[in-house]
Design a protein around this motif. Structure first.
Motif, PDB file in Angstrom:
ATOM      1  N   ASP A  85       0.812  -1.215   0.000  1.00 48.78           N
ATOM      2  CA  ASP A  85       0.000   0.000   0.000  1.00 48.78           C
ATOM      3  C   ASP A  85       0.850   1.272   0.000  1.00 48.78           C
ATOM      4  O   ASP A  85       0.328   2.392   0.047  1.00 48.78           O
ATOM      5  CB  ASP A  85      -0.967   0.014   1.183  1.00 48.78           C
ATOM      6  N   LYS A  86       2.183   1.095  -0.031  1.00 46.09           N
ATOM      7  CA  LYS A  86       3.161   2.196  -0.098  1.00 46.09           C
ATOM      8  C   LYS A  86       3.121   3.106   1.136  1.00 46.09           C
ATOM      9  O   LYS A  86       3.592   4.244   1.078  1.00 46.09           O
ATOM     10  CB  LYS A  86       2.952   3.031  -1.378  1.00 46.09           C
ATOM     11  N   LEU A  87       2.630   2.570   2.235  1.00 48.26           N
ATOM     12  CA  LEU A  87       2.534   3.371   3.451  1.00 48.26           C
ATOM     13  C   LEU A  87       3.627   3.053   4.471  1.00 48.26           C
ATOM     14  O   LEU A  87       3.862   3.853   5.372  1.00 48.26           O
ATOM     15  CB  LEU A  87       1.157   3.176   4.107  1.00 48.26           C
ATOM     16  N   THR A  88       4.284   1.912   4.340  1.00 49.92           N
ATOM     17  CA  THR A  88       5.327   1.537   5.295  1.00 49.92           C
ATOM     18  C   THR A  88       6.639   1.269   4.560  1.00 49.92           C
ATOM     19  O   THR A  88       6.695   0.413   3.665  1.00 49.92           O
ATOM     20  CB  THR A  88       4.929   0.292   6.097  1.00 49.92           C
ATOM     21  N   TRP A  89       7.658   2.000   4.935  1.00 43.40           N
ATOM     22  CA  TRP A  89       9.006   1.816   4.387  1.00 43.40           C
ATOM     23  C   TRP A  89       9.874   1.237   5.496  1.00 43.40           C
ATOM     24  O   TRP A  89       9.956   1.809   6.591  1.00 43.40           O
ATOM     25  CB  TRP A  89       9.580   3.157   3.928  1.00 43.40           C
ATOM     26  N   THR A  90      10.533   0.116   5.214  1.00 46.35           N
ATOM     27  CA  THR A  90      11.358  -0.558   6.211  1.00 46.35           C
ATOM     28  C   THR A  90      12.811  -0.593   5.755  1.00 46.35           C
ATOM     29  O   THR A  90      13.096  -0.976   4.605  1.00 46.35           O
ATOM     30  CB  THR A  90      10.852  -1.989   6.459  1.00 46.35           C
ATOM     31  N   PHE A  91      13.717  -0.192   6.644  1.00 46.13           N
ATOM     32  CA  PHE A  91      15.136  -0.062   6.311  1.00 46.13           C
ATOM     33  C   PHE A  91      15.978  -0.922   7.253  1.00 46.13           C
ATOM     34  O   PHE A  91      15.751  -0.919   8.466  1.00 46.13           O
ATOM     35  CB  PHE A  91      15.583   1.398   6.449  1.00 46.13           C
ATOM     36  N   THR A  92      16.938  -1.618   6.684  1.00 43.28           N
ATOM     37  CA  THR A  92      17.881  -2.419   7.472  1.00 43.28           C
ATOM     38  C   THR A  92      19.288  -1.879   7.261  1.00 43.28           C
ATOM     39  O   THR A  92      19.728  -1.708   6.115  1.00 43.28           O
ATOM     40  CB  THR A  92      17.820  -3.900   7.079  1.00 43.28           C
ATOM     41  N   LEU A  93      19.993  -1.615   8.353  1.00 44.66           N
ATOM     42  CA  LEU A  93      21.344  -1.064   8.285  1.00 44.66           C
ATOM     43  C   LEU A  93      22.355  -2.123   7.881  1.00 44.66           C
ATOM     44  O   LEU A  93      22.144  -3.328   8.079  1.00 44.66           O
ATOM     45  CB  LEU A  93      21.738  -0.479   9.644  1.00 44.66           C
TER      46      LEU A  93
END
Length: 528
Positions: A85-93
């Motif tokens: 839904d393009k509402l949650t962006w998840t980032f991993t370092l």
């Protein structure tokens, strides 16, 4: 005049530094550079001044970065994903990221850093308005949740210049964004370490190679890729006199001048031991900034009259001189870029004093003096204010020009005192073109009142259009929005662009590896 002598004490100190890297003192490599300004402030979030941005890139890293082709690439981030839904962006370092004090970089650090940056930055503020929250999923993974799809997430986190979303430890990032961080809280995540004990404002600033930093594997490109520090020590030498700078470079006492005087470039070009390097081919843009809180510039019609009174070429001739290094360009989003256009600007920036005088009368200008701040210690800025004063006075303004060094101006422009009580009405500065190629990135277009940058313009229509641009992903529609905003800006300007200019860096020929980027960076550089 600064004397470049190495005392016995300095030699012992150099030997100690070399020992940190397990090598004899004779092999330790140091680059000595004269930057465009002295460093008196260490916080690149508190101010947008470029010398603080330059400092930031030495000691802190970013989640994303822009490469030489202006493409956003991951930097501290290893991988990321976007929900359907393009509402949650998840980032991993990336694995192995640590602060210069040896502590691991965590999700909580990054969340706090993003929040502090976003409180001050134009793009950050616009993005935060669409964010519903953050979550630290794990020590190295975090998510950003949006209220609605947002079109400039990576472009915001990877923006190349002031303000830059540098990642800092949570303790540092928890500092109120309107309060400068403390010297002891300059704990880096980047390729160099700031040597606070060697910092002497007005003389020298020192960085050492950060042996704990883990570069990316990719080749360096622009501000992205592997930030490999190939020298052991970088010294920024304070040397305000341009003639002294040139002599020191020719004599080999320094290795680099970030912003050599344009009028002295022919001399440098003839020296076989010196090379001129165009690190920023997109150039820079001069800007005249209004303080909209007080008379006379609280009136948009009076601000528009200044835009009618101004003509760019006088500014460019007075500061740069050589047409090889400047361009008359009305386009606020920079000539040569996708949004570079002079649409709606036929009647402004023509140096029409007579028309401006009529507009001033219609606007009810009552002779309130314009307190115009002039920076005197940066050659590329010094002559701008006198030109502005002359062109404004020709149109009927009363102008009081007050002179000061750049760092004093930087401090004063943050104050909201009335102009007749230590405040200001206007000043001139310069933006790297890569900073201003769209209306959300360009900080001086922010018209969100108290949340806007110094000058604090308030314009609901400009903000509505900036919101629309930030949420649009179609480039054609983005341009339509940008042109509508540009027309509104001409009517109620937040600032005035007064021309593009270009600044080569001067280097000794034994210095290699400087990158093409809108910021002078020292990783990848070597000294033979």
């Amino acid at each position: 005049m600064f004397e470049f002598r190495r005392s016995a004490v300095a030699l012992i100190a150099a030997a100690g530094v070399a020992g940190l890297f397990g090598m004899p003192a004779a092999e330790a490599q140091t680059i000595k550079a004269v930057m465009h300004s002295d460093v008196k402030i260490l916080d690149p979030i508190w101010t947008t001044a470029y010398i603080q941005r330059n400092f930031g890139y030495m000691v802190w890293d970013t989640l994303f970065a822009m490469d030489e082709k202006f493409q956003v690439k991951p930097q501290m981030v290893d991988k990321w994903e976007v929900s359907p839904d393009k509402l949650t962006w998840t980032f991993t370092l990336r694995d192995g990221l640590v602060w210069s004090n040896g502590q691991p970089v965590t999700s909580e650090d990054c969340i706090a850093s993003i929040k502090r940056w976003a409180a001050k930055d134009s793009m950050g503020q616009k993005m935060m308005a669409s964010i519903s929250g953050f979550e630290a999923v794990s020590p190295t993974t975090f998510s950003i949740k949006f209220k609605e799809p947002y079109g400039l997430v990576l472009e915001s986190l990877g923006k190349p210049s002031s303000n830059v979303p540098f990642m800092m430890p949570k303790k540092t990032a928890d500092t109120d964004p309107n309060t400068q961080i403390k010297v002891e809280d300059v704990i880096g995540s980047g390729p160099f370490i700031f040597k606070a004990d060697e910092w002497k404002p007005g003389e020298k600033l020192v960085f050492l190679k950060n042996t704990k930093y883990k570069p990316r594997a990719e080749p360096a490109s622009g501000l992205a890729g592997g930030k490999v520090a190939k020298v052991d020590r970088v010294e920024w030498i304070a040397m305000p006199d341009v003639q002294t700078q040139i002599g020191a470079l020719q004599n080999g006492e320094i290795d680099m001048i970030e912003a050599p005087g344009i009028d002295l470039l022919p001399i440098l070009a003839k020296d076989k031991n010196i090379k001129l390097f165009d690190a920023n081919p997109l150039g820079n843009q001069y800007a005249f900034r209004f303080n909209t809180l007080f008379k006379p510039f609280d009136n948009p019609k009076i601000r528009h009259a200044v835009m009618v009174a101004f003509g760019q070429e006088d500014f460019l001739k007075a500061t740069i001189g050589d047409p090889k290094y400047y361009k008359v360009c009305k386009a606020p989003f920079v000539c040569g870029t996708p949004l570079g256009s002079d649409e709606g600007m036929a009647d402004v920036l023509n140096q029409n004093a007579a028309k401006a005088k009529e507009l001033l009368k219609e606007a009810g200008y009552d002779g309130t003096p314009v307190v115009l701040m002039q920076s005197t210690d940066l050659a590329v800025l010094t002559n701008l204010a006198p030109v502005a004063k002359a062109q404004m006075e020709a149109a009927g303004f009363k102008v009081e020009m007050q002179s000061m060094d750049w760092q004093t101006l930087v401090g004063r422009r943050a104050k909201k005192d009335p102009p007749d009580k230590g405040g200001w009405s206007a000043f001139l500065t310069s933006w790297v073109s890569a900073d201003i190629i769209n209306p959300v990135m360009a900080g001086f277009f922010n018209a969100s009142c108290d949340k806007a940058m110094f000058g604090w313009p308030c314009d609901a229509e400009i903000e509505k259009l900036r919101d629309a641009f930030s949420k649009e992903t179609d480039p054609v529609k983005q341009k339509e929005i940008a042109m509508a905003l540009q027309k509104r800006w001409v009517e109620a300007p937040t600032h005035i662009n007064v021309g593009q200019w270009y600044q080569p860096v001067a280097l000794r020929t034994n210095i290699d590896g400087m990158l093409v980027a809108p910021v002078p960076v020292f990783w990848n550089m070597t000294k033979k």
